[in-house]
Motif scaffolding. Sequence first.
Motif, PDB file in Angstrom:
ATOM      1  N   LYS A 181       0.835  -1.199   0.000  1.00  0.00           N
ATOM      2  CA  LYS A 181       0.000   0.000   0.000  1.00  0.00           C
ATOM      3  C   LYS A 181       0.873   1.252   0.000  1.00  0.00           C
ATOM      4  O   LYS A 181       1.817   1.368   0.786  1.00  0.00           O
ATOM      5  N   ILE A 182       0.545   2.177  -0.886  1.00  0.00           N
ATOM      6  CA  ILE A 182       1.211   3.478  -0.876  1.00  0.00           C
ATOM      7  C   ILE A 182       0.669   4.259   0.317  1.00  0.00           C
ATOM      8  O   ILE A 182      -0.554   4.369   0.482  1.00  0.00           O
ATOM      9  N   PRO A 183       1.539   4.758   1.207  1.00  0.00           N
ATOM     10  CA  PRO A 183       1.039   5.450   2.408  1.00  0.00           C
ATOM     11  C   PRO A 183      -0.003   6.518   2.079  1.00  0.00           C
ATOM     12  O   PRO A 183       0.175   7.311   1.142  1.00  0.00           O
ATOM     13  N   GLU A 184      -1.086   6.524   2.847  1.00  0.00           N
ATOM     14  CA  GLU A 184      -2.210   7.410   2.547  1.00  0.00           C
ATOM     15  C   GLU A 184      -1.834   8.885   2.608  1.00  0.00           C
ATOM     16  O   GLU A 184      -2.389   9.702   1.874  1.00  0.00           O
ATOM     17  N   ASN A 185      -0.906   9.233   3.488  1.00  0.00           N
ATOM     18  CA  ASN A 185      -0.562  10.640   3.666  1.00  0.00           C
ATOM     19  C   ASN A 185       0.690  11.042   2.901  1.00  0.00           C
ATOM     20  O   ASN A 185       1.243  12.120   3.128  1.00  0.00           O
ATOM     21  N   LEU A 186       1.137  10.212   1.969  1.00  0.00           N
ATOM     22  CA  LEU A 186       2.337  10.530   1.215  1.00  0.00           C
ATOM     23  C   LEU A 186       2.108  11.747   0.336  1.00  0.00           C
ATOM     24  O   LEU A 186       1.103  11.854  -0.371  1.00  0.00           O
ATOM     25  N   ALA A 187       3.055  12.672   0.368  1.00  0.00           N
ATOM     26  CA  ALA A 187       2.955  13.877  -0.469  1.00  0.00           C
ATOM     27  C   ALA A 187       2.989  13.492  -1.943  1.00  0.00           C
ATOM     28  O   ALA A 187       3.723  12.585  -2.342  1.00  0.00           O
ATOM     29  N   PRO A 188       2.191  14.147  -2.768  1.00  0.00           N
ATOM     30  CA  PRO A 188       2.165  13.811  -4.193  1.00  0.00           C
ATOM     31  C   PRO A 188       3.497  14.140  -4.860  1.00  0.00           C
ATOM     32  O   PRO A 188       4.278  14.961  -4.379  1.00  0.00           O
ATOM     33  N   GLY A 189       3.719  13.491  -5.988  1.00  0.00           N
ATOM     34  CA  GLY A 189       4.937  13.735  -6.745  1.00  0.00           C
ATOM     35  C   GLY A 189       5.379  12.481  -7.478  1.00  0.00           C
ATOM     36  O   GLY A 189       4.704  11.452  -7.464  1.00  0.00           O
ATOM     37  N   GLN A 190       6.518  12.576  -8.119  1.00  0.00           N
ATOM     38  CA  GLN A 190       7.077  11.446  -8.855  1.00  0.00           C
ATOM     39  C   GLN A 190       8.051  10.684  -7.957  1.00  0.00           C
ATOM     40  O   GLN A 190       8.913  11.287  -7.311  1.00  0.00           O
ATOM     41  N   TYR A 191       7.920   9.365  -7.959  1.00  0.00           N
ATOM     42  CA  TYR A 191       8.733   8.511  -7.095  1.00  0.00           C
ATOM     43  C   TYR A 191       9.257   7.312  -7.872  1.00  0.00           C
ATOM     44  O   TYR A 191       8.629   6.861  -8.838  1.00  0.00           O
ATOM     45  N   ILE A 192      10.384   6.802  -7.423  1.00  0.00           N
ATOM     46  CA  ILE A 192      10.817   5.462  -7.823  1.00  0.00           C
ATOM     47  C   ILE A 192      10.287   4.495  -6.775  1.00  0.00           C
ATOM     48  O   ILE A 192      10.508   4.682  -5.576  1.00  0.00           O
ATOM     49  N   LEU A 193       9.565   3.496  -7.220  1.00  0.00           N
ATOM     50  CA  LEU A 193       9.061   2.428  -6.363  1.00  0.00           C
ATOM     51  C   LEU A 193      10.007   1.246  -6.519  1.00  0.00           C
ATOM     52  O   LEU A 193      10.078   0.636  -7.593  1.00  0.00           O
ATOM     53  N   ARG A 194      10.748   0.939  -5.462  1.00  0.00           N
ATOM     54  CA  ARG A 194      11.775  -0.123  -5.525  1.00  0.00           C
ATOM     55  C   ARG A 194      11.324  -1.318  -4.676  1.00  0.00           C
ATOM     56  O   ARG A 194      11.294  -1.243  -3.459  1.00  0.00           O
ATOM     57  N   ASN A 195      10.978  -2.395  -5.351  1.00  0.00           N
ATOM     58  CA  ASN A 195      10.614  -3.639  -4.674  1.00  0.00           C
ATOM     59  C   ASN A 195      11.807  -4.589  -4.753  1.00  0.00           C
ATOM     60  O   ASN A 195      12.441  -4.717  -5.807  1.00  0.00           O
ATOM     61  N   GLU A 196      12.104  -5.259  -3.641  1.00  0.00           N
ATOM     62  CA  GLU A 196      13.342  -6.032  -3.556  1.00  0.00           C
ATOM     63  C   GLU A 196      13.108  -7.350  -2.830  1.00  0.00           C
ATOM     64  O   GLU A 196      12.504  -7.373  -1.754  1.00  0.00           O
TER      65      GLU A 196
END
Length: 246
Positions: free
Chosen positions: A160-175
């Motif tokens: 889950k993407i944190p509900e309160n995460l500030a908007p913007g462009q991110y790299i999502l790194r799954n490992e």
Amino acid sequence: MLKLITFVSLLVSQVAAHGWVQEITLGSKVYTGFLPNTDNAQNPPPARIVRRIPDFNPITDLTRIDLQCGGSPTYQTAPAPLVGQIAAGETAKLNWTAWPANHKGPVLTYLAKAPEGVDITQWLPGTDAVWFKIDEVGKENGRWAASDLLTAASGVWSVKIPENLAPGQYILRNEIIDLHSATTYPGIQFFPSCAQIEVTGSGTGVPTELVSIPGVYTPESPGIVWDIGVEGDYTPPGPSVWTGEV
């Protein structure tokens, strides 16, 4: 003919021993992952949201920049041309290729926010401290994240993407960290996958505990050297999970 059968059997076993994210679902939209066995044969490769990897082999050196998003000593990953979109609070589902039962270890997920005014399709974090962890599962009640929980979910890891995460462009790194040969260092194997996402919403959460990759792990970090036959739980290495608090 016997040599051919032996070669094919070896190739199949090598493929089965490693994996990559073959598909990502962000909210309700499905994106094809970077498929190294076919995408690398095309020039140019197909446009993906997942950053390119050369093959299915692991990263074993904690100091290499390839630990970030995959690569090899002669090949470094690069930004992808596309960006997927997901709202804060929605779930990202990362569909891994078949994961072998004897390759046990944790599954972790990090985010890194692109600097203001920088297009993520042009951004390489380098060794800057920009990463924060949003999810981790190690070994709990005798079950490993990989491969027990991952296999039970048909190869799909949901985060889950944190509900309160500030908007913007991110790299999502799954490992996935494979511990089957981690009784000494080097021996541990890392399989990272990086997708470029645009997070929408009205959140204001900005994490303060940021780490660099490489740099977050050292040979002395708890959990880097491990015997999977040891009884009890396993806590993944790295920082604590950021849940979205301001």
